[in-house]
Design an enzyme around this catalytic site. Sequence first.
Site, mmCIF file in Angstrom:
data_model
loop_
_atom_site.group_PDB
_atom_site.id
_atom_site.type_symbol
_atom_site.label_atom_id
_atom_site.label_comp_id
_atom_site.label_asym_id
_atom_site.label_seq_id
_atom_site.Cartn_x
_atom_site.Cartn_y
_atom_site.Cartn_z
ATOM 1 N N ILE A 64 0.892 -1.152 0.000
ATOM 2 C CA ILE A 64 0.000 0.000 0.000
ATOM 3 C C ILE A 64 0.935 1.209 0.000
ATOM 4 C CG2 ILE A 64 -0.281 -0.181 2.538
ATOM 5 C CD1 ILE A 64 -3.045 1.143 2.213
ATOM 6 N N SER A 65 0.771 2.091 -0.975
ATOM 7 C CA SER A 65 1.738 3.182 -1.168
ATOM 8 C C SER A 65 1.776 4.129 0.023
ATOM 9 C CB SER A 65 1.394 3.982 -2.425
ATOM 10 O OG SER A 65 1.671 3.233 -3.574
ATOM 11 N N GLN A 66 2.920 4.771 0.166
ATOM 12 C CA GLN A 66 3.086 5.806 1.185
ATOM 13 C C GLN A 66 2.062 6.912 0.928
ATOM 14 O OE1 GLN A 66 7.014 7.422 1.009
ATOM 15 N NE2 GLN A 66 6.613 8.995 2.540
#
Length: 214
Positions: A64-66
């Site tokens: 899950i992206s920053q």
Amino acid sequence: MLNDTFRHKGKRQQLAAIVETKGVKDPRVLEAIKTIPRHLFMDSSFEDHAYQDKAFPIAADQTISQPYTVGFQTELLQIQKGDVVLEIGTGSGYQTAVLCEMGAKVYSIERQRELYKKTKLFLSKIGYRPKHLSFGDGYKGLREYAPYDKIIVTAGAPFVPNPLLAQLKVGGRLVIPVGDEVQVMTLFIRKSKLEFEKKEFGDFRFVPLLEDKN
């Protein structure tokens, strides 16, 4: 039970403030970060990590992206309500939810079957309904719904896939991290049928965009 408490909401306010201090200024992007229960996109045992500004592993070797990266990419897109947006790499669905929250009509492609099935169920459960989620090869885009106002690629691409440029409207924006080990965040603005303006915005690290080798 989808548990979203005052404590979670407070943590989201703090997260949005951190993302803003790092340079994301679009108030609608920040509002989406404040609104979306990011902890629900992660395994409950990792809930404490949900509101830190960092990427986190999810299923199928993806992340899950920053939140800052999500905010940065979304701001570059300049989303307007009603924009038709193609997302390459549905992943956890968090970026998808941000786009939906901002009023975009989202078409999204995921390469990992297990992740695609899981995210499709999950997004509708928490009330985010993209126009279309599909399982397939993001390098090819989704020609049947083109052209798109905006295209976002949420994985590192070694090169810019031509089908994505072709599926962008004139005046449209494509945001894609380009590179092998480290990616340069790149914005393409389509000026005419054949002409694209290109801008670069520094280094990021993404999981690789997988090509269908079959």
